[in-house]
Design a protein around this motif. Sequence first.
Motif, short mmCIF file in Angstrom:
data_model
loop_
_atom_site.label_atom_id
_atom_site.label_comp_id
_atom_site.label_asym_id
_atom_site.label_seq_id
_atom_site.Cartn_x
_atom_site.Cartn_y
_atom_site.Cartn_z
N LEU A 35 0.86 -1.19 0.00
CA LEU A 35 0.00 0.00 0.00
C LEU A 35 0.89 1.24 0.00
O LEU A 35 1.79 1.36 0.84
N ILE A 36 0.63 2.13 -0.94
CA ILE A 36 1.38 3.40 -1.00
C ILE A 36 0.38 4.55 -0.88
O ILE A 36 -0.62 4.59 -1.62
N ILE A 37 0.66 5.46 0.04
CA ILE A 37 -0.24 6.59 0.28
C ILE A 37 0.52 7.89 0.06
O ILE A 37 1.56 8.13 0.69
N PHE A 38 -0.01 8.70 -0.85
CA PHE A 38 0.56 10.02 -1.15
C PHE A 38 -0.41 11.10 -0.64
O PHE A 38 -1.60 10.84 -0.45
N PRO A 39 0.08 12.33 -0.49
CA PRO A 39 -0.86 13.41 -0.12
C PRO A 39 -1.84 13.72 -1.25
O PRO A 39 -2.93 14.23 -1.02
N ASN A 40 -1.43 13.45 -2.51
CA ASN A 40 -2.23 13.80 -3.67
C ASN A 40 -2.26 12.63 -4.66
O ASN A 40 -1.58 11.62 -4.47
N LYS A 41 -3.04 12.79 -5.74
CA LYS A 41 -3.27 11.69 -6.67
C LYS A 41 -2.22 11.57 -7.78
O LYS A 41 -1.95 10.49 -8.28
N ARG A 42 -1.64 12.68 -8.21
CA ARG A 42 -0.82 12.70 -9.43
C ARG A 42 0.41 11.80 -9.38
O ARG A 42 0.78 11.21 -10.41
N PRO A 43 1.11 11.63 -8.23
CA PRO A 43 2.30 10.77 -8.23
C PRO A 43 2.05 9.34 -8.69
O PRO A 43 2.95 8.68 -9.21
N LYS A 44 0.81 8.86 -8.53
CA LYS A 44 0.49 7.49 -8.94
C LYS A 44 0.79 7.26 -10.42
O LYS A 44 1.32 6.22 -10.82
N VAL A 45 0.44 8.25 -11.26
CA VAL A 45 0.65 8.14 -12.70
C VAL A 45 2.13 8.00 -13.01
O VAL A 45 2.56 7.19 -13.85
N TYR A 46 2.96 8.81 -12.33
CA TYR A 46 4.40 8.77 -12.57
C TYR A 46 5.04 7.51 -11.98
O TYR A 46 5.98 6.96 -12.55
N LEU A 47 4.55 7.06 -10.85
CA LEU A 47 5.06 5.83 -10.24
C LEU A 47 4.88 4.66 -11.19
O LEU A 47 5.78 3.83 -11.38
N LYS A 48 3.70 4.59 -11.79
CA LYS A 48 3.41 3.52 -12.75
C LYS A 48 4.36 3.59 -13.94
O LYS A 48 4.88 2.56 -14.41
N LYS A 49 4.63 4.79 -14.44
CA LYS A 49 5.53 4.98 -15.57
C LYS A 49 6.95 4.53 -15.23
O LYS A 49 7.62 3.83 -16.01
N ILE A 50 7.42 4.88 -14.03
CA ILE A 50 8.77 4.51 -13.62
C ILE A 50 8.89 2.99 -13.47
O ILE A 50 9.89 2.38 -13.88
N LEU A 51 7.85 2.37 -12.90
CA LEU A 51 7.87 0.90 -12.76
C LEU A 51 7.92 0.22 -14.12
O LEU A 51 8.64 -0.77 -14.32
N HIS A 52 7.16 0.73 -15.08
CA HIS A 52 7.18 0.17 -16.44
C HIS A 52 8.59 0.28 -17.03
O HIS A 52 9.09 -0.68 -17.66
N GLU A 53 9.24 1.41 -16.84
CA GLU A 53 10.57 1.63 -17.41
C GLU A 53 11.61 0.72 -16.77
O GLU A 53 12.54 0.25 -17.43
N LYS A 54 11.43 0.44 -15.47
CA LYS A 54 12.40 -0.39 -14.77
C LYS A 54 12.19 -1.88 -15.04
O LYS A 54 13.15 -2.63 -15.24
N LEU A 55 10.93 -2.32 -15.06
CA LEU A 55 10.65 -3.76 -15.19
C LEU A 55 10.61 -4.23 -16.64
O LEU A 55 11.01 -5.36 -16.95
#
Length: 905
Positions: A35-55
């Motif tokens: 479970l990851i909790i951010f103060p706002n919603k936007r980081p989720k989109v970038y987190l997904k992008k970074i995971l795609h690039e790494k995996l």
Amino acid sequence: MKFEPEIVIYKTPQNILEKICDEILKEGDDFSEILIIFPNKRPKVYLKKILHEKLKKPFIMPQVFSFQEFAYKVLVEKESFEFIDILDAVYILKDIFDKKDKKIFGEKFSDFFEWGLRILKAMDELIMNEVDFEKVKILKEYADIPENVKAILDILKEIKEEFCDEILRRKKILDFILFKKLKEMDFDLDYKKVIFAGFYALLPLEEFFIKRIMDKCPTKMIFLMTRESDAIFKFLKKNGFNYKIVESELERPKINFIKLNDFYTQSIYIREKLKDVLKSRDATKIGIILPEPLHLESLIGEIGTDIDSDFNISMGYSFRLTPLFSLIRNFFEVRKSSKDNKVYFSSLLNFVNHPFIISCFKDEVIKIDNKVKNLNQEKGKVYFSFNEVVEDSFDREFLFILNCVFVEVKTIKNFIENMREILGILYKRIKGKENTLFEIFMNETFEIFNKLLQTEIKDIEFEIEDLSKIILFYLKREIIPLRGDPLKGFQIIGVLEARLIPFEVIFFLDLIEGIYPKSYKYDPILPESLRKILNLPSYKENESIYAYNFYQIVENAHEVYLLFYEDEKNEGYSESRFIQRLLWEKEKEERRVLYDEIPFYSYTPLLTKEKRKVIEKDETVINILKKKGEEGFHVTEIDEYLKCPFSFYQKVILENKEEKGIEEDIESTKLGEFLHRVMEEFYIMNFKDREIRWNDSLKNNFLNFLSEKFDEFFGKERETLWVRKEYLILKMGKFIEKIKEEKGILRSVEVRVEEVMNIDGLEVKIKGKIDRIDELFGSFRIVDYKSSGSNLNYPCVPSNFKDRREIKEEVKSLQIPIYALIYSKMNDSLVKRGAYYIFSSGEIKEFEFGEVIKRTKKSVLNLKEAEEILFNVLTEIYNKDIPFEPDSKTGNCKSCPYRGICGEF
């Protein structure tokens, strides 16, 4: 089993999302139990992008939530609740106040609405900060608070308890009730790992919820340390948490300070700079930070058509800024103006001339404009029925829209039914022609309407004035979420949405005090004096959140452009204190002052340069000027030249008069002519060659005389004429009270004067008509009547007698000085004084030529100086080398009839 949280503080610059990815990649490719909790919603989109690039292979995303989303998820898994609409919440609150017979706000819901929102906000702050409401009741006596607010705070505890009980009974919640419920209830969590990232300045109830989660699951809390980080360490110290600080290994950002002349220039600067930056950067790593959504459309207008790149918009956009809000406001103005099934002409024309309607039904709108104008001029009509403005040839859908504004509206449901029909027609016709924002705004409007139709008060009947207040105030609060999905291109993003996003290049716009950080707004229920006593966050602590968000975004980028603006005289704007701090730090490092080295950009669009009208004085123009000189310039025409040479050319030289518009009641020029005539006749009858002395009896005689002359001059047939008459009598009654103390002997009224001046061998006549001449203490006073005169003041001596703009700024009007000059020459008389009598404001601006005004220490023109200035102005008018150019610097453009053709705009 309780878990000890792991707490890490990363110093900027740092890509926290990269760190989170590294953390969870240890778990393979199934992250579903994380479970990851951010103060706002936007980081989720970038987190997904970074995971795609790494995996670079399929994976199961961790569960990612914003803080509020997760809190609500925890609650509804135990009990079924929904968020209550703020409209219903305020209505319930009013009902509770009414039952206590507290008439603090008046009877109407529309009057209570704004106060209700303030009370709910106060409840939210007090509950989220765990303040004892009994303490509020006692300590309020030690704060500087108005009595009506004390009356609220006296019963706030009871109000809060009854309000919470009532909405919980309805299975509804607000934010503060959500966290209050979470504190009271037990809940289970089963996650392999919980990561909190990027939080700052948590409230006590939020802290409590986080600590409950820490007790139930292995938790890692990641903070980002910037120049402003006090709230992080206060939280850690208060809770006794151990932590480690990780130094950054990345380079500090390169910060560029950019000074521009206005917000529009920012858009042009970014457009040009983006062309270069996009050549070498991944577009998704470029962020344009926009703290003021008001400037979004001008920004898109510049970069959207000239930059060959996709882009996302991610921010909260106030519904108040959309064209749909103005359409709804205009709709209500028509309904409020309705009388006997007729509507007032100006509100009707404003509605049909809305850009959305005129773009769909241009021919129909033109015909209505003409029809209303003709009926107004022929019969003086200002109210119109549906049948009076329509024609058989009108488009059926336009007739339907028009009919909607003539139909009575009593409830929220009525309003939505009408507006849905109107917007449905417009949406169908405009869709695809406008930019993408149009469709977003339209779809979100329908969502807002759906939400309103779910309220419990949708069927309650209100008077149209109240319904209008409720709906418009409600809509002003609505924020349209521009979500920016899927992630593509460079990002136009709000400050809150930009938190934790790993931008390489950022452009931070509008860094002006009052925009970022925003100006502090006084809170009438919890003012600063009471906040200190209750230990609530002060405006300074809230300001530290602005600082933290700013430094978090700036310190994590590689290349930073901080944009602020100032006008040509370096007045009117002040750069943000955050810019001042960064600049100060840089100046300390380099041991020199850098402000004056900041590049300044001032763009004038090429299109404006090409269109700007400059009238050269060719032979034709000079011949017209010579002829005009023989006929004579009226003194007011000289004032026109001081305001703007282009306007002077159009009005005086070409005689290009403003097209006659629609008269709401009486045309202003006719009203001025009427008042001049009344004053002339009454003064001659009562004061000719006698001391001017007013008394109550004479005042009543004047008002009766005014009433009789009004009927003679304007007739009695025009609609609403009696309103204007009564208003005029009231205003002139107040004006007479102001002039009761005037002294002097009336000598003449309506005196025509003229003088010929030699300008480079040409004889140029100056003429005019003096409204009144009084004798006072052995000399004469020139009196000029003005219907209005907001810009009139004492005619002071300019520093440069040849600078037209300086003359306009200091003298304001040459009318009385020139009248005094010509009259003194014609009659060999001593004229020592002048006075403007301004009917609209009831002011009297009386002065003595040559006197020093104590308040400003400026001198009033003497007649010799007036003559020199007049000579210089006329010389400039006849100078072949000085063209007639538009001048927007004298501040007269707003109501200028030539504004659309001069090219200044």
